[in-house]
Design a protein around this motif. Structure first.
Motif, PDB file in Angstrom:
ATOM      1  N   ALA A  95     -79.000 -37.790 -94.990  1.00  0.00           N
ATOM      2  CA  ALA A  95     -79.911 -36.860 -94.318  1.00  0.00           C
ATOM      3  C   ALA A  95     -79.283 -35.472 -94.326  1.00  0.00           C
ATOM      4  O   ALA A  95     -78.164 -35.282 -93.826  1.00  0.00           O
ATOM      5  CB  ALA A  95     -80.162 -37.309 -92.880  1.00  0.00           C
ATOM      6  N   CYS A  96     -79.995 -34.537 -94.890  1.00  0.00           N
ATOM      7  CA  CYS A  96     -79.515 -33.165 -95.015  1.00  0.00           C
ATOM      8  C   CYS A  96     -79.339 -32.537 -93.631  1.00  0.00           C
ATOM      9  O   CYS A  96     -80.141 -32.757 -92.719  1.00  0.00           O
ATOM     10  CB  CYS A  96     -80.535 -32.372 -95.836  1.00  0.00           C
ATOM     11  SG  CYS A  96     -80.164 -30.636 -95.987  1.00  0.00           S
ATOM     12  N   ARG A  97     -78.284 -31.727 -93.499  1.00  0.00           N
ATOM     13  CA  ARG A  97     -78.001 -31.123 -92.198  1.00  0.00           C
ATOM     14  C   ARG A  97     -78.958 -29.960 -91.882  1.00  0.00           C
ATOM     15  O   ARG A  97     -78.954 -29.457 -90.763  1.00  0.00           O
ATOM     16  CB  ARG A  97     -76.545 -30.638 -92.149  1.00  0.00           C
ATOM     17  CG  ARG A  97     -75.541 -31.758 -92.152  1.00  0.00           C
ATOM     18  CD  ARG A  97     -75.676 -32.691 -90.945  1.00  0.00           C
ATOM     19  NE  ARG A  97     -75.453 -32.042 -89.687  1.00  0.00           N
ATOM     20  CZ  ARG A  97     -74.266 -31.831 -89.128  1.00  0.00           C
ATOM     21  NH1 ARG A  97     -73.184 -32.246 -89.749  1.00  0.00           N
ATOM     22  NH2 ARG A  97     -74.164 -31.230 -87.961  1.00  0.00           N
ATOM     23  N   HIS A  98     -79.761 -29.500 -92.841  1.00  0.00           N
ATOM     24  CA  HIS A  98     -80.717 -28.447 -92.540  1.00  0.00           C
ATOM     25  C   HIS A  98     -81.837 -29.001 -91.670  1.00  0.00           C
ATOM     26  O   HIS A  98     -81.921 -28.712 -90.487  1.00  0.00           O
ATOM     27  CB  HIS A  98     -81.277 -27.854 -93.847  1.00  0.00           C
ATOM     28  CG  HIS A  98     -82.370 -26.844 -93.630  1.00  0.00           C
ATOM     29  ND1 HIS A  98     -83.412 -26.717 -94.515  1.00  0.00           N
ATOM     30  CD2 HIS A  98     -82.587 -25.935 -92.648  1.00  0.00           C
ATOM     31  CE1 HIS A  98     -84.221 -25.764 -94.091  1.00  0.00           C
ATOM     32  NE2 HIS A  98     -83.730 -25.260 -92.954  1.00  0.00           N
ATOM     33  N   ARG A  99     -82.669 -29.867 -92.239  1.00  0.00           N
ATOM     34  CA  ARG A  99     -83.757 -30.426 -91.432  1.00  0.00           C
ATOM     35  C   ARG A  99     -83.943 -31.921 -91.664  1.00  0.00           C
ATOM     36  O   ARG A  99     -84.988 -32.473 -91.344  1.00  0.00           O
ATOM     37  CB  ARG A  99     -85.049 -29.668 -91.713  1.00  0.00           C
ATOM     38  CG  ARG A  99     -84.967 -28.196 -91.253  1.00  0.00           C
ATOM     39  CD  ARG A  99     -86.054 -27.813 -90.294  1.00  0.00           C
ATOM     40  NE  ARG A  99     -87.367 -27.907 -90.897  1.00  0.00           N
ATOM     41  CZ  ARG A  99     -87.892 -26.941 -91.683  1.00  0.00           C
ATOM     42  NH1 ARG A  99     -87.224 -25.842 -91.918  1.00  0.00           N
ATOM     43  NH2 ARG A  99     -89.087 -27.092 -92.202  1.00  0.00           N
ATOM     44  N   GLY A 100     -82.891 -32.564 -92.230  1.00  0.00           N
ATOM     45  CA  GLY A 100     -82.873 -34.028 -92.242  1.00  0.00           C
ATOM     46  C   GLY A 100     -83.452 -34.726 -93.454  1.00  0.00           C
ATOM     47  O   GLY A 100     -83.537 -35.959 -93.462  1.00  0.00           O
ATOM     48  N   ALA A 101     -83.845 -34.001 -94.494  1.00  0.00           N
ATOM     49  CA  ALA A 101     -84.425 -34.685 -95.667  1.00  0.00           C
ATOM     50  C   ALA A 101     -83.383 -35.599 -96.329  1.00  0.00           C
ATOM     51  O   ALA A 101     -82.179 -35.309 -96.312  1.00  0.00           O
ATOM     52  CB  ALA A 101     -84.913 -33.651 -96.685  1.00  0.00           C
ATOM     53  N   ALA A 102     -83.876 -36.684 -96.918  1.00  0.00           N
ATOM     54  CA  ALA A 102     -82.974 -37.583 -97.659  1.00  0.00           C
ATOM     55  C   ALA A 102     -82.552 -36.891 -98.951  1.00  0.00           C
ATOM     56  O   ALA A 102     -83.389 -36.325 -99.657  1.00  0.00           O
ATOM     57  CB  ALA A 102     -83.687 -38.891 -97.980  1.00  0.00           C
ATOM     58  N   SER A 115     -78.307 -32.030-104.537  1.00  0.00           N
ATOM     59  CA  SER A 115     -79.114 -30.889-104.111  1.00  0.00           C
ATOM     60  C   SER A 115     -80.293 -31.433-103.314  1.00  0.00           C
ATOM     61  O   SER A 115     -81.060 -32.277-103.792  1.00  0.00           O
ATOM     62  CB  SER A 115     -79.597 -30.146-105.361  1.00  0.00           C
ATOM     63  OG  SER A 115     -80.454 -29.109-104.978  1.00  0.00           O
ATOM     64  N   CYS A 116     -80.430 -30.982-102.086  1.00  0.00           N
ATOM     65  CA  CYS A 116     -81.497 -31.504-101.231  1.00  0.00           C
ATOM     66  C   CYS A 116     -82.870 -31.158-101.841  1.00  0.00           C
ATOM     67  O   CYS A 116     -83.113 -29.996-102.202  1.00  0.00           O
ATOM     68  CB  CYS A 116     -81.378 -30.916 -99.829  1.00  0.00           C
ATOM     69  SG  CYS A 116     -82.700 -31.489 -98.749  1.00  0.00           S
ATOM     70  N   PRO A 117     -83.752 -32.154-101.962  1.00  0.00           N
ATOM     71  CA  PRO A 117     -85.035 -31.901-102.626  1.00  0.00           C
ATOM     72  C   PRO A 117     -85.985 -31.032-101.808  1.00  0.00           C
ATOM     73  O   PRO A 117     -87.015 -30.594-102.311  1.00  0.00           O
ATOM     74  CB  PRO A 117     -85.621 -33.308-102.805  1.00  0.00           C
ATOM     75  CG  PRO A 117     -84.969 -34.151-101.758  1.00  0.00           C
ATOM     76  CD  PRO A 117     -83.614 -33.562-101.523  1.00  0.00           C
ATOM     77  N   TYR A 118     -85.638 -30.752-100.529  1.00  0.00           N
ATOM     78  CA  TYR A 118     -86.572 -29.990 -99.694  1.00  0.00           C
ATOM     79  C   TYR A 118     -86.400 -28.469 -99.879  1.00  0.00           C
ATOM     80  O   TYR A 118     -87.297 -27.780-100.332  1.00  0.00           O
ATOM     81  CB  TYR A 118     -86.368 -30.398 -98.225  1.00  0.00           C
ATOM     82  CG  TYR A 118     -87.533 -30.124 -97.297  1.00  0.00           C
ATOM     83  CD1 TYR A 118     -88.650 -29.409 -97.707  1.00  0.00           C
ATOM     84  CD2 TYR A 118     -87.504 -30.594 -95.981  1.00  0.00           C
ATOM     85  CE1 TYR A 118     -89.705 -29.159 -96.850  1.00  0.00           C
ATOM     86  CE2 TYR A 118     -88.564 -30.358 -95.113  1.00  0.00           C
ATOM     87  CZ  TYR A 118     -89.665 -29.640 -95.551  1.00  0.00           C
ATOM     88  OH  TYR A 118     -90.703 -29.405 -94.699  1.00  0.00           O
ATOM     89  N   HIS A 119     -85.198 -27.938 -99.565  1.00  0.00           N
ATOM     90  CA  HIS A 119     -84.993 -26.493 -99.713  1.00  0.00           C
ATOM     91  C   HIS A 119     -83.799 -26.137-100.596  1.00  0.00           C
ATOM     92  O   HIS A 119     -83.469 -24.965-100.742  1.00  0.00           O
ATOM     93  CB  HIS A 119     -84.786 -25.823 -98.350  1.00  0.00           C
ATOM     94  CG  HIS A 119     -85.816 -26.178 -97.325  1.00  0.00           C
ATOM     95  ND1 HIS A 119     -85.667 -27.236 -96.455  1.00  0.00           N
ATOM     96  CD2 HIS A 119     -87.022 -25.630 -97.041  1.00  0.00           C
ATOM     97  CE1 HIS A 119     -86.719 -27.332 -95.672  1.00  0.00           C
ATOM     98  NE2 HIS A 119     -87.570 -26.375 -96.003  1.00  0.00           N
ATOM     99  N   GLY A 120     -83.120 -27.205-101.103  1.00  0.00           N
ATOM    100  CA  GLY A 120     -82.088 -26.935-102.106  1.00  0.00           C
ATOM    101  C   GLY A 120     -80.672 -26.738-101.603  1.00  0.00           C
ATOM    102  O   GLY A 120     -79.837 -26.225-102.352  1.00  0.00           O
ATOM    103  N   TRP A 121     -80.344 -27.107-100.375  1.00  0.00           N
ATOM    104  CA  TRP A 121     -78.934 -27.060 -99.968  1.00  0.00           C
ATOM    105  C   TRP A 121     -78.161 -28.073-100.826  1.00  0.00           C
ATOM    106  O   TRP A 121     -78.705 -29.138-101.186  1.00  0.00           O
ATOM    107  CB  TRP A 121     -78.770 -27.423 -98.487  1.00  0.00           C
ATOM    108  CG  TRP A 121     -79.241 -26.364 -97.530  1.00  0.00           C
ATOM    109  CD1 TRP A 121     -80.138 -25.381 -97.770  1.00  0.00           C
ATOM    110  CD2 TRP A 121     -78.816 -26.220 -96.170  1.00  0.00           C
ATOM    111  NE1 TRP A 121     -80.327 -24.618 -96.650  1.00  0.00           N
ATOM    112  CE2 TRP A 121     -79.519 -25.111 -95.641  1.00  0.00           C
ATOM    113  CE3 TRP A 121     -77.929 -26.898 -95.337  1.00  0.00           C
ATOM    114  CZ2 TRP A 121     -79.358 -24.680 -94.326  1.00  0.00           C
ATOM    115  CZ3 TRP A 121     -77.773 -26.478 -94.038  1.00  0.00           C
ATOM    116  CH2 TRP A 121     -78.469 -25.371 -93.534  1.00  0.00           C
TER     117      TRP A 121
HETATM  118  S1  FES Z   1     -83.919 -30.278 -95.406  1.00  0.00           S
HETATM  119 FE1  FES Z   1     -82.389 -30.121 -96.909  1.00  0.00          FE
HETATM  120  S2  FES Z   1     -82.413 -28.117 -97.572  1.00  0.00           S
HETATM  121 FE2  FES Z   1     -83.894 -28.209 -96.043  1.00  0.00          FE
END
Ligand code: FES
Length: 398
Positions: A95-102, A115-121
């Motif tokens: 779970a990404c530390r930005h907003r939790g996406a897998a 690379s997080c598929p939501y916003h790219g962290w």
């Molecule tokens: S939730 Fe992962 S970059 Fe936003």
């Protein structure tokens, strides 16, 4: 030491085999039937057993190379296991530390950067946050404090344990209670995963009872394993982990050199390791390991996990082989694995799914584990003990 223990068990089994006896426990034990279907009880077991104890989530052979990863969902918790470039295993919440996406979908793969598929962290293979997309616009954050949430993990004897509680005070090595020394005798570190399959089953304890139960073998499995199989078992314990082994004189124990001679009378120190390691080795609370010879030296490791409701579970079966099979061996391995899947899915879990309907009527007050079913008794004793132990006292149990 572990070899000595193996010889000691073989001597006890041999003695029982010659006398036609087995180890019996003191009493018949009753377990409340509702322990198998009561939703509150089930939730307690998921929260206090599966979310607190080390679980076997993978084997070395599944992610053997630097950069290999495995993602899976375990009792609703998304987990990712990473092997870094130095070959070291670590586990994290997926779970990404930005907003939790897998970060990745369940499955295995090989990559060094995520690379997080939501916003790219982006994160590296040690879970460290490496990059924040449009960092100058996002605002300041301390990257060093925002890596993936780390979960305790241990890779040992070809098996990978992960604890879902990041704050766990339970040392995984201590939890193994010396059982890892016995598991080391399988020598699984260099084995590879031939195939994996998933089987849906009944309540996790209905399913797990079956792994510790040799009593049912010649009856339920008469059409597959045969009705001449022994229904006796001796049980050995290392903390909550157990081995079930029939004291019956197995055919392969007579002529294990394939030279037409009866070697059973030889001292146990001369017996081949495969004969000495026979039976079912369980790792509490959810794994069983049994040896086979389909296509060469092989084992089936069954990883049982509760499903979304008390009456559901999923078992991931790993067919592990010591050596890469040739075409003919692969065919035999498939045949063996097909048979095992059928036995588990149709015979064991089919029976389990029907029996839990009977229990759920509420008309049966309790189920029984006989004096010949010590393994089941020990299993349920540990389940009760663990769910009745608070976090701070958990390590003192092992
Ligand atoms: S939730 Fe992962 S970059 Fe936003």
């Amino acid at each position: 030491m572990s070899k000595e223990k193996l010889f000691e068990m073989a001597r006890i089994n041999k003695d029982h085999a010659e006398k036609g006896t087995m180890t019996l426990v003191d009493d018949v034990v009753k377990i409340p039937a509702e322990n198998y279907y009561n939703p509150e009880r089930w939730k307690k077991e998921v929260d206090l057993i599966f979310k607190r104890l080390p679980l076997v989530l993978s084997v070395t052979g599944e992610i053997p190379n630097p950069g290999d990863y495995k993602a899976m969902e375990v009792v609703g918790v998304p987990v990712i296991i990473l092997r870094n470039k130095k070959g070291k295993i670590s586990a994290f919440l997926n779970a990404c530390r930005h907003r939790g996406a897998a970060l990745v979908e369940p499955g295995t793969g090989n990559q060094r950067r995520f690379s997080c598929p939501y916003h790219g962290w982006t994160y590296n293979d040690e879970g460290t946050l490496m990059g924040v997309a449009s960092a100058h616009e996002f605002g300041e954050i301390d990257k060093s404090c925002n890596g993936l949430i780390s979960l305790p993990s241990l890779e040992k004897e070809g098996i990978i344990w992960v604890t879902l509680d990041p704050k766990s005070n339970l040392n995984i090595q201590d939890y193994l209670s010396g059982y890892d020394k016995m598991l080391s005798l399988f020598g699984l570190e260099n084995w590879h995963v031939f195939e994996t399959r998933s089987v849906n089953g009944p309540n996790w304890k209905v399913a797990y009872d079956g792994y510790l139960d040799l009593y049912h073998l010649p009856v339920l499995h008469k059409d597959t394993f045969g009705d001449s199989f022994s229904n006796q078992a001796n049980y050995y314990e290392w903390g909550p982990h157990q081995r079930a082994i029939s004291p019956y004189r197995l055919p392969e124990q007579n002529d294990f050199n394939n030279d037409g001679k009866d070697h059973y009378e030889n001292s146990v120190e001369e017996w081949p390791l495969d004969v000495l390691m026979a039976g079912v080795w369980t790792i509490f609370p959810h794994v069983s390991i049994a040896s086979f010879n389909g296509g060469g030296r092989s084992i089936m490791l069954s990883q049982l996990l509760p499903g979304d409701r008390p009456e559901e579970s999923v078992t991931n079966q790993f067919y592990l082989m010591e050596k890469e099979p040739n075409e003919k061996q692969a065919e035999e391995a498939h045949k063996q694995f097909d048979l095992l899947k059928y036995v588990v899915e149709t015979e064991d879990y089919g029976t389990g799914l029907r029996l839990q309907k009977g229990l759920k009527t509420g008309l049966i007050d309790h189920v029984m584990f006989g004096r010949n079913e010590g393994g089941g008794q020990v299993f349920h004793k540990w389940v009760d003990k663990i769910i009745n132990t608070e976090d701070s006292k958990l390590p003192s149990l092992f």
